[in-house]
Each structure stands twice: as C-alpha cells, then as structure tokens.
Design an enzyme around this catalytic site. Structure first.
Site, mmCIF file in Angstrom:
data_model
loop_
_atom_site.group_PDB
_atom_site.id
_atom_site.type_symbol
_atom_site.label_atom_id
_atom_site.label_comp_id
_atom_site.label_asym_id
_atom_site.label_seq_id
_atom_site.Cartn_x
_atom_site.Cartn_y
_atom_site.Cartn_z
ATOM 1 N N ASN A 146 1.026 -1.312 0.069
ATOM 2 C CA ASN A 146 0.091 0.181 0.040
ATOM 3 C C ASN A 146 0.770 1.275 0.073
ATOM 4 O OD1 ASN A 146 0.739 -0.626 2.605
ATOM 5 N ND2 ASN A 146 -0.831 0.525 3.616
ATOM 6 N N ASN A 196 -9.066 -1.117 11.241
ATOM 7 C CA ASN A 196 -9.857 -1.821 10.504
ATOM 8 C C ASN A 196 -9.385 -3.360 10.176
ATOM 9 O OD1 ASN A 196 -12.047 -2.527 8.523
ATOM 10 N ND2 ASN A 196 -11.026 -1.726 6.624
ATOM 11 N N ASP A 252 0.092 -5.567 12.508
ATOM 12 C CA ASP A 252 -0.639 -4.843 11.582
ATOM 13 C C ASP A 252 0.033 -3.356 11.643
ATOM 14 O OD1 ASP A 252 -2.337 -4.804 9.255
ATOM 15 O OD2 ASP A 252 -4.127 -4.239 10.759
ATOM 16 N N GLY A 265 -6.042 2.719 11.207
ATOM 17 C CA GLY A 265 -4.662 2.148 11.215
ATOM 18 C C GLY A 265 -3.871 2.730 12.631
#
Length: 417
Positions: free
Chosen positions: A97, A280, A307, A326
């Site tokens: 990303n 998320n 994450d 995030g």
C-alpha cells in the site's frame, strides 16, 4: 561481521534440545558454533550481558506498512526496518500500500533494493490486483520471480468473486499464496466502528460482524472449489473463527492471523473519540476479544501480526469519522501480547509465520544460522511516546501497561540492541 557470546540466555525454542535452558550461545560469522555453560571468549568476540536475557528463533511480522515509495513522510523502509529490529523482529512482510502500489516486478525489486544490508529481512507482498483496485489481476508470476512471497490488496477485500476465484486458480501454477482481507463493502456501508451498544451510545455508525463473516464464508467456498492456498489476515469475530475452524477440519489450505490490538483492546476505548483507536477491522467487544485469545491458544489462529500502519498526523489526528484507519504496532507488540498470553504461545505465534510463507526456520542448535530475537520476558513498564521509534506516532497503545520488552535481534550477521 559481529562475533558474539550471549551470556546466560534463557532459550525459548520448543524445536531445540536446549528449550528452557539457561546457557551461553556463541556466534561466529553468523552461525551458532557453540551452546553451553560458561563459554570462553577472546578478543574476537563481544560478550552480551543483559538482565533476564531470553532468546528465541527470530520473530516475523506478517503485515507491516512502511509508506515508501510515495509516503516517506509516514515511514521509510530503512527506518521501518530499524524499528522492526529494535522491536525484536528479524523479518517483516511488507504490504503493497505505497504510492505507487507495489503491483509489478520493478516495484518488488525497488523495495528489496531499499532493504539491502539491514539486520531485519524484508519480504514483499505484491498487490493482487492492479493498483489494488480490485478489477484486474496484477503481474503475479513476474512479481513472484522478483521476490514477492504472497499476493493481496492491503485492507481491501476483493468484491468480485470471479476475480478471487481466478486468482486462487492462477497462483497454483507456481505454488503462490493469496492473502484475502475479508469485508463486504455493501454491508460495511459507512460504518467506522464495531456495531454494538457502544457505537449506538456514541452515535458512531457501526460495522456489523456480518460484513467480515459473509466474505470469509464466500472466500472459503471459493477455496474449496479451486484448491490452492489462502491466508485470511486480521480476523476479528467469533463467527470468523468458527468458519475457519470448519474449513481447516475439511482439509482446506487456509491460515489466518489476528492483530495484536484485537487481542488487547476493545471498543470501550472509543469513549473518548480518540482516532488512535480507529482501525480496520474495528476493535470489538470483550466477549469477542476473549474468543480471539482462545482461538490463538487452540491453534485456529495461526499467527499474530502487529498490523503496523504508520499514518501522518494530517490523516490521523482528525474527527473520528474522517481519520484514516490504522495504528503502529511493532514497538508495542511483544510487551502487549504478554499481558494476555503466556510467553511460549506469544513466541510460537510470532515465529510460526515463516511456515505460512514458506520461509526457512532456524532452530537454536549448533551449526544453525543465527536468526534470533532477544528479549526480557518479565519487565513491567508503560508504553509512552518515548518508546516510539517510528516516524509516525499513531499508536493505540500509548499509556498501556506492558509485560516484557524486546531488546533487539541477531540476524544477517548483525547484532541490533
């Protein structure tokens, strides 16, 4: 090259004959050459003495975002890998990303080039679809040949079932792994937090657990039809656990992860509308948190990820509904996990990642390549901004009590402490 002797280290490695023993470990030219009591060293070796030193096989994080290329203001690959090393991780899987999205072989080669000569090894994940837009498959085979270890669109679910099906069929030609984030966008709608009593009371739009579960059920049906291998990242609901457990019982090649924050935090944190807790999938309730912990312990959940997703202040310190999802998580991962899980389970879930991605494991034995995480298992402390090494500071763990602390790593013939 760093030749060292780790003094009085408690070895945590169930696959090693030295498991749970307190011994010295002598490392020369990146190899373990001797393990025993009171090992002699000379001027060619540096002695490493730390309080309550523990050593395990190197940890790997299955999901980190670093921003580069394009979002270097959030994090660079060089600094991100230094953060990972200080946080005890000898390997990280890099999400695609960035800007541009890592969806072709030249982008894979770019990030691998940026990661050269670092103690922590970077393994790139290639985007599953062009631009991670969910419409057309990216150059999967070319990216595999360039060094991609798996393919997935970070935090974006493939809404088109046929694209998902074709991807699972196509990667089997080269034993590829599809990473399938699961969320039905229509059911999620404009939801931003877990749908439940707290979202109702706070007036925040909720995301039903069904949004995740429906997509997991669909993807498991597709996997049963196509064969192949699928990894479902960051699951967060009780029904998701049940669906994956059933699929494994059928013999499907499916693995899954859970994020550290889902195991430690709940939607109770939302009371102050602090956007650091906007993630998320969203933080769930206490019943779900406990179910996720049990699924980690019983093996349904294969691995745990930080994450880690650094975000700049312009995108994070906003009204809750406008802020990006995030949290950073590398620095806090180990200390946070030990507050909810036994040490050996934490280590197992941070090292078993490698087998999912087909990466060699290095047992702590004489003759093995030294790929080691170093940590103090028992210190109690509070996570503050001073503990953040990332360029971005968007941590959901600020102010949280930690148990145990990562000290660093020995990997790629390099010691980081």
């Amino acid at each position: 090259m760093t030749n060292i002797v780790l003094k009085n280290a408690t070895i945590i490695d169930p696959k090693s004959a030295f498991h749970k023993q307190i011994l010295d470990i002598k490392i020369q030219d990146g190899k373990i050459i001797e393990i025993g009591n009171n090992l002699a060293s000379d001027a060619n070796f540096i002695e490493i003495v730390e309080d309550n030193l523990h050593v395990s096989q190197g940890w790997m994080d299955s999901s980190v975002s670093f921003g580069e290329p394009g979002f270097e203001d959030r994090e660079t690959i060089a600094n991100g890998l230094k953060v990972a090393a200080k946080s005890g991780f000898t390997a990280v899987a890099l999400q695609p990303n960035s800007f541009p999205v890592i969806d072709n072989q030249s982008q894979i080669r770019f990030v691998l080039d940026k990661a050269k000569n670092q103690a922590t090894t970077l393994y790139p994940i290639g985007a599953l679809t062009n631009g991670s837009e969910g419409n057309d498959l990216a150059e999967l085979f070319d990216m595999k040949n360039a060094g991609a270890i798996a393919f997935g669109d970070y935090n974006k679910a493939i809404q088109n079932a046929n694209i998902q099906k074709i991807a699972l069929q196509y990667v089997q030609d080269f034993n590829g792994l599809v990473i399938s984030f699961c969320q039905d966008n229509n059911i999620k709608g404009k939801g931003i937090v877990h749908e439940g009593p707290i979202s109702t009371r706070l007036g925040l739009k909720g995301i039903p657990t069904l949004a995740e579960e429906l997509h997991i059920a669909r993807n498991l049906f597709l996997l049963e039809y196509t064969g192949g291998k699928m990894h479902i990242p960051t699951i967060s609901t009780i029904k998701s656990i049940e669906l994956i457990k059933e699929a494994k019982a059928k013999g499907l090649q499916v693995t899954c992860s859970v994020a550290v924050h889902q195991l430690v935090l709940t939607d109770d944190q939302l009371e102050g509308f602090d956007s650091r807790y906007k993630v998320n999938p969203p933080l769930r309730d206490e019943v779900t948190r406990k179910a996720l912990i049990n699924a980690v312990i019983d093996g349904t959940i294969d691995c745990i990820t930080s994450d880690h997703n650094p975000l700049d202040i312009e995108h994070k310190k906003l009204e809750f509904d406008l802020a990006k999802d995030g949290t950073i998580g590398l620095e806090s991962a180990f200390g946070a996990l030990q507050t909810v899980l036994p040490l050996e389970v934490v280590i197992e879930k941070l090292t078993s990642v490698k087998s999912i991605f087909g990466i060699e494991e290095n047992t702590i034995e004489v003759g093995s390549t030294a790929n080691l995480s170093l940590f103090n298992a028992n210190s109690n402390w509070t996570f503050t901004k001073e503990n953040i090494l990332s360029k971005s500071k968007n941590s959901a763990f600020l102010g949280q009590t930690m148990k145990g602390k990562a000290l660093g790593i020995y990997n790629n013939n390099t010691l980081i402490l």
